[in-house]
Enzyme design. Sequence first.
Site, PDB file in Angstrom:
ATOM      1  N   HIS A 136      45.703 -45.620  34.166  1.00  0.00           N
ATOM      2  CA  HIS A 136      45.936 -44.545  35.131  1.00  0.00           C
ATOM      3  C   HIS A 136      46.140 -45.204  36.495  1.00  0.00           C
ATOM      4  O   HIS A 136      45.568 -46.262  36.762  1.00  0.00           O
ATOM      5  CB  HIS A 136      44.697 -43.641  35.143  1.00  0.00           C
ATOM      6  CG  HIS A 136      44.822 -42.408  35.973  1.00  0.00           C
ATOM      7  ND1 HIS A 136      44.625 -42.419  37.331  1.00  0.00           N
ATOM      8  CD2 HIS A 136      45.100 -41.121  35.647  1.00  0.00           C
ATOM      9  CE1 HIS A 136      44.777 -41.186  37.803  1.00  0.00           C
ATOM     10  NE2 HIS A 136      45.070 -40.378  36.798  1.00  0.00           N
ATOM     11  N   ASP A 214      37.208 -48.045  32.454  1.00  0.00           N
ATOM     12  CA  ASP A 214      37.510 -46.713  32.972  1.00  0.00           C
ATOM     13  C   ASP A 214      37.241 -45.714  31.834  1.00  0.00           C
ATOM     14  O   ASP A 214      38.022 -45.604  30.883  1.00  0.00           O
ATOM     15  CB  ASP A 214      38.980 -46.672  33.414  1.00  0.00           C
ATOM     16  CG  ASP A 214      39.398 -45.281  33.870  1.00  0.00           C
ATOM     17  OD1 ASP A 214      38.617 -44.326  33.683  1.00  0.00           O
ATOM     18  OD2 ASP A 214      40.519 -45.144  34.394  1.00  0.00           O
ATOM     19  N   GLN A 217      38.539 -40.709  30.398  1.00  0.00           N
ATOM     20  CA  GLN A 217      38.988 -39.900  29.253  1.00  0.00           C
ATOM     21  C   GLN A 217      38.097 -40.075  28.031  1.00  0.00           C
ATOM     22  O   GLN A 217      38.268 -39.371  27.035  1.00  0.00           O
ATOM     23  CB  GLN A 217      40.432 -40.287  28.869  1.00  0.00           C
ATOM     24  CG  GLN A 217      41.455 -39.954  29.923  1.00  0.00           C
ATOM     25  CD  GLN A 217      41.665 -38.452  30.106  1.00  0.00           C
ATOM     26  OE1 GLN A 217      41.410 -37.652  29.191  1.00  0.00           O
ATOM     27  NE2 GLN A 217      42.119 -38.050  31.282  1.00  0.00           N
ATOM     28  N   LYS A 240      35.797 -34.007  34.012  1.00  0.00           N
ATOM     29  CA  LYS A 240      36.417 -34.102  32.685  1.00  0.00           C
ATOM     30  C   LYS A 240      35.355 -33.977  31.590  1.00  0.00           C
ATOM     31  O   LYS A 240      35.663 -33.824  30.420  1.00  0.00           O
ATOM     32  CB  LYS A 240      37.167 -35.429  32.544  1.00  0.00           C
ATOM     33  CG  LYS A 240      38.383 -35.525  33.476  1.00  0.00           C
ATOM     34  CD  LYS A 240      39.171 -36.788  33.219  1.00  0.00           C
ATOM     35  CE  LYS A 240      40.020 -37.221  34.384  1.00  0.00           C
ATOM     36  NZ  LYS A 240      41.192 -36.418  34.649  1.00  0.00           N
ATOM     37  N   CYS A 378      50.145 -39.645  36.037  1.00  0.00           N
ATOM     38  CA  CYS A 378      49.639 -40.779  36.833  1.00  0.00           C
ATOM     39  C   CYS A 378      49.618 -42.072  36.027  1.00  0.00           C
ATOM     40  O   CYS A 378      48.713 -42.912  36.178  1.00  0.00           O
ATOM     41  CB  CYS A 378      48.255 -40.506  37.415  1.00  0.00           C
ATOM     42  SG  CYS A 378      48.244 -39.146  38.566  1.00  0.00           S
TER      43      CYS A 378
HETATM   44  N1  7TS Z   1      41.325 -42.788  34.875  1.00  0.00           N
HETATM   45  C1  7TS Z   1      41.812 -42.085  33.852  1.00  0.00           C
HETATM   46  C2  7TS Z   1      41.940 -42.731  32.509  1.00  0.00           C
HETATM   47  C3  7TS Z   1      42.167 -40.741  34.044  1.00  0.00           C
HETATM   48  O1  7TS Z   1      42.639 -40.031  33.023  1.00  0.00           O
HETATM   49  C4  7TS Z   1      42.022 -40.165  35.322  1.00  0.00           C
HETATM   50  C5  7TS Z   1      42.444 -38.762  35.609  1.00  0.00           C
HETATM   51  C6  7TS Z   1      41.472 -40.946  36.353  1.00  0.00           C
HETATM   52  C7  7TS Z   1      41.152 -42.269  36.105  1.00  0.00           C
HETATM   53  C8  7TS Z   1      41.205 -40.394  37.708  1.00  0.00           C
HETATM   54  O2  7TS Z   1      40.169 -39.477  37.640  1.00  0.00           O
HETATM   55  P1  7TS Z   1      39.699 -38.637  38.938  1.00  0.00           P
HETATM   56  O3  7TS Z   1      38.711 -37.673  38.404  1.00  0.00           O
HETATM   57  O4  7TS Z   1      39.136 -39.611  39.887  1.00  0.00           O
HETATM   58  O5  7TS Z   1      40.945 -37.980  39.450  1.00  0.00           O
HETATM   59  N2  7TS Z   1      43.430 -38.280  34.741  1.00  0.00           N
HETATM   60  C9  7TS Z   1      44.162 -37.151  34.899  1.00  0.00           C
HETATM   61  C10 7TS Z   1      45.069 -36.730  33.953  1.00  0.00           C
HETATM   62  O6  7TS Z   1      45.322 -37.318  32.909  1.00  0.00           O
HETATM   63  N3  7TS Z   1      45.635 -35.586  34.352  1.00  0.00           N
HETATM   64  O7  7TS Z   1      45.100 -35.249  35.549  1.00  0.00           O
HETATM   65  C11 7TS Z   1      44.166 -36.221  35.896  1.00  0.00           C
END
Ligand code: 7TS
Length: 420
Positions: A136, A214, A217, A240, A378
């Site tokens: 990501h 990370d 997910q 999430k 992303c």
């Molecule tokens: N890493 C992964 C693997 C992610 O899927 C996401 C967000 C992030 C980092 C960032 O997370 P945040 O909570 O700090 O924003 N992924 C997604 C997505 O797949 N669709 O919208 C956000």
Amino acid sequence: MVTEVLEVTMKQNNMFDIHNIRKDFPILHRTVNGKPLVYLDNGATAQKPKVVIDAITNYYTNQNANIHRGVHTLSREITIAYEEARKTIQTHINAQHAHEIIFTRGTTESINLVAHCFGKINVSAGDEIVITQMEHHSNIIPWQQLCEEKQAVLKYIPINEAGELVLEDLQKLITSKTKLIAFTHISNTLGTINPVKDIIKTIRSLSSAAVLIDGAQAVPHLKPNVQDLDCDFYVFSGHKLFGPTGVGILYAKELWLNKFPPYQTGGGTIKTVTLEKTEFADSPLKFEAGTPHIEGGIGLAAAIDYVNRIGLDAIEAYEQQLMHYATEKLLAIEGVRIYGSAKYRTSVISFNVGTIHPFDVGTLLDKYGIAIRSGHHCTQPICQFYGIPGTIRASFAFYNTMEEIDLFIEALKKSIRLLS
Ligand code: 7TS
């Protein structure tokens, strides 16, 4: 028919009762564009069970006070509740110490914190950082920035056509200059579950580089065991994992937290301040500047308790059934190409239909009450690898049903007819 058989099987296995689970999520009962909401955008953010909403409401109704700074009853009570929330997270991911759990704003901030602090003490010109082609943007850009600033070298573990990491390259990529290796537990676009434990074992046999995982997910689908994985850092977001937005976790091994300078400074991070200098507190306070997202931490602990009552094994088994059912139905539609066919995948399906633009499909599906995500998610380097502008992504959670997949497939077929 398939749906009924599956549901009977689930009940016989005493896994969980999907109809009762859905009652826990108020939003699932609303309509969108006159149709029942079918929420298949769980990869972006998950819906919240009532226990989480209640925990937040209760905080503002009965508990609101600032933490770590008052001698009055409300402040003491909420400080205890917040620190209990930290312990819930510690236990959930099997961290050795509660002070290895840092509350942040989310995965993105957790990664930025590590890049900043690790970079300050451990990265110099010519050093190397290794990430992967399936990250990501939040796990790419902080490392690109750090490498640019320090004149360090950023290297990428490539992916193959199936959307798996090409791990044979690991030995070539890791050198005596490698300082940190960061990679995702599960790809948000391809659904690939990376063999994290094996990869870390290989890394440990080759190098003393630190490892960041990370888990954004991964945590909605499985329970990471950070000691067993032997990672240095594990990061994820509350939202999430069925918890509130604006709160996330950085797990870091104690040895790093002792060495790291503070990320941000200010109230809450100190032992003493004089006009000349500041002595900082130990972790976690050293890394939690200012008034934190108190209800976020408490809401996240409520979400973790909730998923643990259902059981992540049962959740994962059910989601696998959803994923296989949806994959089968999608592949039966002419022109559908699914991206990512890794051996181990979670319930995320990215696909395109012929040359139809993913945004057009997303817009039409919304008219039928179906929420999916379309775009690059992303992960532009993944799209560049496949030579596509983006995908349509359906991502499932344990409150989704086979009936919802049927509605999604029917709406998709209608959308394709309109767009062809
Ligand atoms: N890493 C992964 C693997 C992610 O899927 C996401 C967000 C992030 C980092 C960032 O997370 P945040 O909570 O700090 O924003 N992924 C997604 C997505 O797949 N669709 O919208 C956000």
